[in-house]
Each structure stands twice: as structure tokens, then as C-alpha cells.
Enzyme design. Structure first.
Site, mmCIF file in Angstrom:
data_model
loop_
_atom_site.group_PDB
_atom_site.id
_atom_site.type_symbol
_atom_site.label_atom_id
_atom_site.label_comp_id
_atom_site.label_asym_id
_atom_site.label_seq_id
_atom_site.Cartn_x
_atom_site.Cartn_y
_atom_site.Cartn_z
ATOM 1 N N ASP A 263 0.722 -1.220 -0.038
ATOM 2 C CA ASP A 263 0.134 0.089 0.065
ATOM 3 C C ASP A 263 0.840 1.150 0.020
ATOM 4 O OD1 ASP A 263 -2.540 -1.276 2.294
ATOM 5 O OD2 ASP A 263 -2.316 -1.585 0.042
ATOM 6 N N TYR B 157 6.769 -8.876 7.652
ATOM 7 C CA TYR B 157 6.588 -7.705 7.852
ATOM 8 C C TYR B 157 6.956 -7.007 9.609
ATOM 9 C CZ TYR B 157 3.487 -8.576 4.278
ATOM 10 O OH TYR B 157 2.858 -9.011 3.042
ATOM 11 N N TYR C 24 -3.631 -10.116 4.227
ATOM 12 C CA TYR C 24 -3.819 -8.825 4.386
ATOM 13 C C TYR C 24 -3.788 -8.497 5.977
ATOM 14 C CZ TYR C 24 -6.602 -8.329 0.092
ATOM 15 O OH TYR C 24 -6.805 -8.101 -0.975
#
Lengths: 229, 554
Positions: free
Chosen positions: B372, B442, B515
């Protein structure tokens, strides 16, 4: 490691080997150091500056959705919310001031079998090319019934509030109606609806912002919130 | 008939030399360069059936077409020193043909082998020797500034020419089909217009460009001939043709639109055949069904073909890994209602710095997955592939290092690049392979609604290869099918933050396509389990960074 007492010709080869080993080791050492250095640099970027962070940050709903309210929708005490995402999707549910939460014990059951069909049975499928046509989603009016919320004393019909295509109902409520009591504004949402842009504009004018909604509730009777964050 | 030919061949050598000296060679008197080619040409012409040659010349067939139809060896009439007029004079002298005087476009090749055509400015061009065409091409290559180490020549001619030739050969077959010269030469050795042109131009081009010609080089030189009359017939047939999409919609960033438009224009015209140098096109008579194309006599043409020269390099690819340090930079150019989202895009930063170094026309950016706009890409970086169209120059290793340094030292420090290098077309396969399979790592900054306990840190670290079920996140539900996706969280680790009891860093490694934001805040309970549900409280995600995209080949 190498026996230095060997004759000169024989020590020539082992010496070279030793050098190679040493070079390899040094290389590996520098690769490790590089990797460690990079990890440290990366870590520095990752750790935030605590002083810049608020004690209580805005929730994901507050950050990502615009909140609207419909007080007394079609019936006194039927307070509902509409959370609208910038992409047009609307999440609808019961506001904390809804009459159902005033009944003793709060919500005990949720039934999606209302109106002409069981809302929970519907599955929206198919790829959509335009935002306005969601496969086989049903088109509902703002006053179409979504579900029936039951308490020990009473039952309440919850309606769409927004005219549009019904994309999803929160089926978890069937087995876990208590979600409405614990977090009606999140895990206890009722449904997701996609209105056409024109339809949204029409309904928007009849909805209240959070500010105005609070004021309107205060003006009437003061209703304590049952849902704490 | 054949007797006549034989007797002509037997005539004496002196006649040959007399002919060569009188056949308009005054301007070259004293030079012995043309003597041997002229000699060979003379001999070759004398081997032809004179009456047939006269017939062909009288219906407007040009000299080179006459020679190629009889399968004459190409070096004889494609020699750069032999001009159009020289060849013509010899043909006329030997066979006793009297031409009408004025130059006439060939009724078969429409002037192509007479090196006559209409150029881009709609002006008639008539060249005497293949050298002139080679010069024009070489000029074009030099003007464009192409740095090449080889070339591949492609010629495309209108279908009409093949039809003309077909009609002509059928006519000849009807009358002289049984003659030995027809059987042995025309039937089996007739050379196509395309092949003759390529042979004629290739050697002079090699000399001028100082490189060799190859069959499938990266640098293409394309000559496209079209004819107005042919296009009228074929316009209807071509309506259904797929057109190449051009424009910024599919990510093309055009610096020079002309190159692209020319190709588009070519596809509007009659169906063209394009073959590269090696492999002569097969003999027309052996392939075609005679009944379809018989049309005699051939109409004489007054308009030449339109010729478009195109030289370009096929795509080159640069690959590497990019880093994104900003939370306000999108991966690709993102514009809504004429307004740009974010302050820049990775695609444009990288593309705009590399394109000029290759002196290319435009670029296309491809990455292995995306993040994003508000998510940083740190650590190892994300693999990407940059396609450069029509690069005038392939960047050297040094240039590549310069580019990398330049991008990494940009003032605003929004984007970084690693491991940049030129790669062949296998870069594609490497990218596609890595995309869906690999794991991503992440680091999320998480806030929970109660203080973090040691048990929480413990319990989170014990969860390995945990399966989660994610309904299509609401934020993308408007453009993606409503599905329930099963994903795996491979491992998680909580890192406490000094000075805070409710904020912490969550390091996690997940299956591609997970996600993360929704896994943290739960997305109204539509992602199960979520960090909130695991810890039994409300969880919010403040920031997200990608710290590793595991892909070996990059």
C-alpha cells in the site's frame, strides 16, 4: 594447523591453503558484519518515536470510515449507524443508544429470516466490472428489513437505512448474538451495503454526524452507553 | 525456340566485350571494377530465352524481376556497382528490345526492385543502386543514435505483388510450361522480391554499419512497403484485426510516439508478409492454388509503393530490488480524476532515471507483488523488472552502477535500488515464479486496548504456521470478488517498545497474499483469528513495513 618443520618445497602448498582459508574466513566475517549492520540499520527505521504516538490512537473505524447516524429510524429508539468507506461501501449496525440494549440482558438472539427471504442464506458471487452491479446481489430499499434482533422482553426489526445492493450480512450473529452486546460498533455489525452514488447522496442528507447525533440524544433523554471500548 | 537461345549463347566472346563497352559505360571508362560483374551479367542474360524476356519487358516487368524469375544467381544482378540502367541496357541490347524510353514502374514488384518508392513526405524516390538504400538506412540508424553489434533485416511487401507474380507465372506456365527453361529455372529457382531486396541491401548495410547481419538479432531493421491500391481491397478484411493498445492506460510512458504509431499504421494496410533474412520464401507456384489468383493481363501501375523505414531494438530488461522509505509514495503512478495520489511513485522514480541512460522510447514497470501507499518497503527490497522499449544503447556495468548510486543518493530519499542489472527475457519467468509462492515478512506497530503482558508475548511466539480465514477486506470489497481466503501466518514475534505498555512491534512472516492490517484489527471480525481475538482485546495497527520479500533469483 600447519607443521612448519616440513622441507621448504612441501611447505609452499600448505601456506597457500592457509592463506585461502584465512581469506575465506575474513570474507565470511565481513559478510556477517555487513548483514548485522544492515539489520541494525533496518531496526532503527522500525522502532517508532514513542513521544510522537498518542496515548489512545483513533480506531481503525474512526480512521478509515466516515460515521453517520440515523436516530429513531422508522421507530422511536431504533438508533442505527452507517459507517461509510471512501470506496462507497456502507457498514450498518445498531448504535449504542438502541432500545435493544436497554432491555434487561441485552440482545439474546438474531434472526435473519425476515421479509421475503432469509438474508443469511444469500451468497453474492460473480465478478463485477462496475461498482454498481455486484453479481447477483439483491437490491434493497432503505426500509427493507435485514434482521430481527430479540431481547428477553422484545424484538426489533432492523432495516437497511441505506438503499443499495446487499453484499453481506454478519452471519456470526446467529451463533454469537452476544457480539451485539459486547461490540455492536465492530464485530457486531449487521450488514454491508453498496449504494449507488446518487442513492447515497439522497440518504446522506437525512443522516446525522456523530456530533449532531450526540447532541440530539442529549436533548432527549440521556442514555448511558452500554458498550465500552 | 530453344534453338534460338542456344545459338545466341554460342556467339563469340568479342561481341560480349563490345557490348559491355558500348552499354553506357562512358562515365566509368578506365575503371575495371564493373568489368567482371558486367561480364557475368552478360553471360547470364545470354542464357535467357530472348523472346520471353522481350515479352516480359513489354508488359512492364523490370529488369531485376526478369532476372530473378529465371533464377539468376543473385550476386549477378544484386551487385552494388550494377545500376538499374546498366542492367536494363544489357537486357535490351542482348535481346533486341526497344523500350518506350520513359521510366516505368515494374508491373510485378511495383518499383520495389527498382529501388523506387514514395517516402514519408509523399515524395517519389528513385535510387540507382542498392547502396543508396543501404545508405538511407544507415543514416537513419546513426541519426537515432543506436549503438548496435548486429542487425536483423525484415522486409514486408504488399500482397498485391505476390498476386501479380502469381498471375504472371501462371500465364507463362500456360504458354511455355513444357519448355526446359521453365521447368528447370522458373519453376524451381524463381526468387521472391523480398529475398532479392534483402540480399541486395544486406552486404552494403553490413559495410556501412560495420556489423554483421543475423537472423534473429535484437536490433531490427524493418522495411514496410504498402500500396494504396492493395489497401482498398483489404480494408474490409482487416477490420477484425486486433490493434495494439497504445497510450498511458496500460502503463506505457511515451517519450516518442512516432515509433509506435508507425507500426499501427502498417497494420491498417493490406496483409503483409514479413520474414527475416534466412530462409527464402517458398516458390509461389508450388504453394498457391492457381484458380484463386489468376488475373491476366497485369494492370500497369502508375503509383509506387509507400515505404516506411523502421529501426528499433527489441525490449531490454533491467531487474533489481527496490526500497520504499516513504509512507506517501505509491508503487505505480496513481492518478484519480487528474489528481495524483501520493507525492511520487516508485515506478516513475526508477523509470525516469533509467530511461534516459538507455536512451529508450518508453518503459514499463513490473514488480513482484505490491504494498500500500502508506506501507514502507524496507530490508531486502522488492524484486522488480523494468522493460525498456527501443533502447538506443544497452547500459554498461559502469553505467548501471552510476544509475544505482544516483537513485540512492536522491535528495528526497523516497526510493532506493539494489542489485540492479541487465537481464535477458528470462527475467519474466523468474518474476512470475517468485510472486505467488513466496513468504513475506513484516513489522507492524500495534496498539492494544489494555497493557501488554508477558503471557501475551509468550503465546504469540508459540503460534507457528497458524491458519487464518480472511473474508475479502471491506477496503477492497468494491473491486474484488467476495471470497474467504485461507492464509498461513508462519511465525510471529512481539518486540516490546521501551516506554509504552500498550504499543509494541509485531514481527511476522506470512503467506503471500495475506492482508496484514486486517489480521491486526480484525476487519469487523471478518478475519478470524486476528491479533485482537487472540489477545482478547481491541487491537489497532498504526504503521506497517515490509521487511523482507523472499525470492532467491533476484
Amino acid at each position: 594447523m600447519v607443521d612448519q618443520a616440513h622441507k621448504p618445497e612441501e611447505t609452499a602448498v600448505p601456506n597457500n591453503l592457509q592463506q585461502h582459508h584465512k581469506q575465506d574466513e575474513e570474507q565470511q566475517q565481513s559478510v556477517r558484519e555487513n548483514a548485522e549492520y544492515e539489520d541494525e540499520e533496518l531496526h532503527k527505521l522500525l522502532v517508532p518515536d514513542i513521544t510522537q504516538l498518542p496515548l489512545t490512537p483513533p480506531s481503525s473505524v474512526e480512521s478509515n470510515f466516515a460515521s453517520y447516524f440515523a436516530p429513531d429510524f422508522m421507530k422511536p429508539g431504533n438508533d442505527q449507524y452507517v459507517y461509510r468507506h471512501p470506496n462507497g461501501l456502507c457498514v450498518v449496525g445498531l448504535a449504542s443508544t438502541h432500545s435493544a440494549f436497554k432491555d434487561k440482558g441485552g440482545v439474546s438472539a438474531v434472526d435473519f429470516n425476515v421479509g421475503k427471504s432469509d438474508r443469511s442464506g444469500m451468497k453474492v458471487t460473480g465478478k463485477r466490472k462496475k461498482a454498481s452491479s455486484f453479481g447477483n446481489a439483491q437490491h434493497f430499499e432503505s426500509n427493507t428489513a435485514l434482521c430481527k434482533v430479540c431481547t428477553n422482553d422484545d424484538s426489533y426489526i432492523i432495516r437497511c437505512c441505506v438503499k443499495g445492493s446487499l453484499l453481506e450480512v454478519n452471519e456470526r450473529l446467529i451463533k454469537q448474538p452476544d457480539l451485539l452486546n459486547s461490540s455492536a460498533d465492530r464485530e457486531g455489525y449487521i450488514a454491508i451495503i453498496m449504494p449507488k452514488p446518487a442513492d447515497w447522496l439522497k440518504v446522506k442528507s437525512s443522516l446525522l454526524s456523530l456530533e449532531d447525533f450526540k447532541k440530539s440524544r442529549e436533548a432527549g433523554s440521556i442514555l448511558p452507553s452500554h458498550n465500552s471500548s | 525456340m530453344s534453338n534460338e537461345v542456344e545459338s545466341a549463347q554460342v556467339s563469340d566472346a568479342t561481341e560480349v566485350t563490345q557490348l559491355s563497352s558500348s552499354a553506357g559505360m562512358e562515365s566509368h571508362a578506365g575503371s575495371c571494377d564493373e568489368e567482371i560483374p558486367l561480364q557475368l551479367l552478360n553471360d547470364a542474360v545470354r542464357s535467357l530465352p530472348y523472346h520471353v524476356v522481350k515479352d516480359l519487358l513489354s508488359i512492364g516487368v523490370c529488369s531485376r524481376c526478369v532476372l530473378r524469375i529465371f533464377g539468376t544467381e543473385d550476386h549477378i544482378y544484386c551487385h552494388p556497382l550494377l545500376s538499374q540502367s546498366m542492367i536494363r541496357s544489357i537486357l535490351e541490347e542482348v535481346t533486341g528490345f526497344k523500350s518506350e524510353g520513359d521510366f516505368q514502374l515494374c508491373s510485378v514488384c511495383l518499383g520495389i526492385l527498382q529501388f523506387s518508392y514514395c517516402d514519408g513526405k509523399e515524395e517519389m524516390v528513385k535510387m540507382e543502386s542498392p547502396n543508396d538504400m543501404a545508405s538511407t538506412i544507415s543514416e537513419l540508424v546513426k541519426t537515432e543514435g543506436h549503438q548496435i553489434d548486429g542487425f536483423s533485416l525484415e522486409v514486408s511487401v504488399p500482397q498485391l505483388i505476390l498476386e501479380n507474380e502469381s498471375s504472371l507465372l501462371l500465364g507463362m506456365k500456360k504458354r511455355d510450361g513444357s519448355e526446359p527453361w521453365f521447368q528447370e529455372r522458373v519453376l524451381s529457382k524463381c526468387v521472391s522480391v523480398k529475398d532479392v531486396l534483402k540480399i541486395a541491401i544486406t552486404k552494403p548495410l553490413e559495410t556501412l554499419l560495420d556489423v554483421k547481419s543475423t537472423s534473429s538479432g535484437c536490433f531490427r531493421i524493418r522495411l514496410t512497403y504498402t500500396h494504396k491500391r492493395a489497401s482498398d481491397n483489404y480494408v474490409e478484411k482487416n477490420q477484425g484485426f486486433k490493434r495494439r493498445r497504445i497510450g498511458t492506460g496500460n502503463g506505457l510512458h511515451n517519450v516518442n510516439d512516432e515509433t509506435v504509431i508507425t507500426s499501427k499504421v502498417c497494420s491498417d494496410y493490406s496483409t503483409n508478409e514479413t520474414t527475416s533474412v534466412t530462409g527464402r520464401s517458398s516458390n509461389i507456384l508450388q504453394d498457391q492454388d492457381p484458380s484463386e489468383h489468376f488475373r491476366m493481363p497485369i494492370d500497369k501501375v502508375s503509383e509506387p509503393c509507400h515505404l516506411v523505414y523502421l529501426c528499433y531494438r527489441t525490449h531490454i530488461y533491467l531487474c533489481g530490488r527496490y526500497l520504499k522509505y516513504s509512507r506517501n509514495v505509491s508503487q505505480t503512478r496513481w492518478i484519480i480524476d487528474e489528481e495524483r495520489m501520493g507525492e511520487a511513485s516508485v515506478e516513475e522514480v526508477i523509470g525516469s532515471n533509467i530511461l534516459p541512460m538507455c536512451r529508450g522510447d518508453n518503459y514499463k514497470f513490473h514488480a513482484a507483488g505490491r504494498e500500500d501507499i502508506d506501507v514502507r518497503m524496507l530490508g531486502s527490497g522488492r524484486p522488480f523488472l523494468l522493460e525498456i522499449q527501443n533502447a538506443r544503447q544497452v547500459p554498461s556495468e559502469e553505467t548501471i552502477k552510476e544509475i544505482e548510486l544516483k537513485i540512492n543518493c536522491l535528495e528526497n530519499k523516497l526510493v532506493g535500488v539494489k542489485n540492479l542489472k541487465v537481464v535477458g527475457s528470462q527475467g519474466w519467468t523468474l518474476m512470475r515464479e517468485g510472486e505467488a509462492e513466496k513468504q513475506k515478512q513484516y513489522c507492524a506497530l500495534v496498539w492494544i486496548s489494555r497493557p501488554l503482558e508477558d503471557e501475551d508475548v509468550q503465546s504469540i511466539s508459540l503460534l507457528n504456521d497458524m491458519q487464518i480465514l480472511q473474508k475479502t477486506p471491506i477496503r477492497v470489497l468494491h473491486r474484488r470478488s467476495p471470497l474467504e481466503r485461507q492464509k498461513i501466518i508462519h511465525w510471529m514475534k512481539i518486540e516490546r517498545i521501551a516506554g509504552s505498555s500498550q504499543y509494541f512491534l509485531l514481527h511476522l512472516c506470512t503467506q503471500a497474499g495475506t492482508y496484514i492490517k486486517e489480521f491486526v484489527h480484525g476487519d469487523f471480525g471478518r478475519t478470524q483469528p486476528s491479533i485482537g481475538s487472540i489477545l482478547g482485546c481491541r487491537a489497532e495497527i498504526m504503521q506497517l513495513d515490509v521487511t523482507d520479500v523472499k525470492m532467491d533469483s533476484f
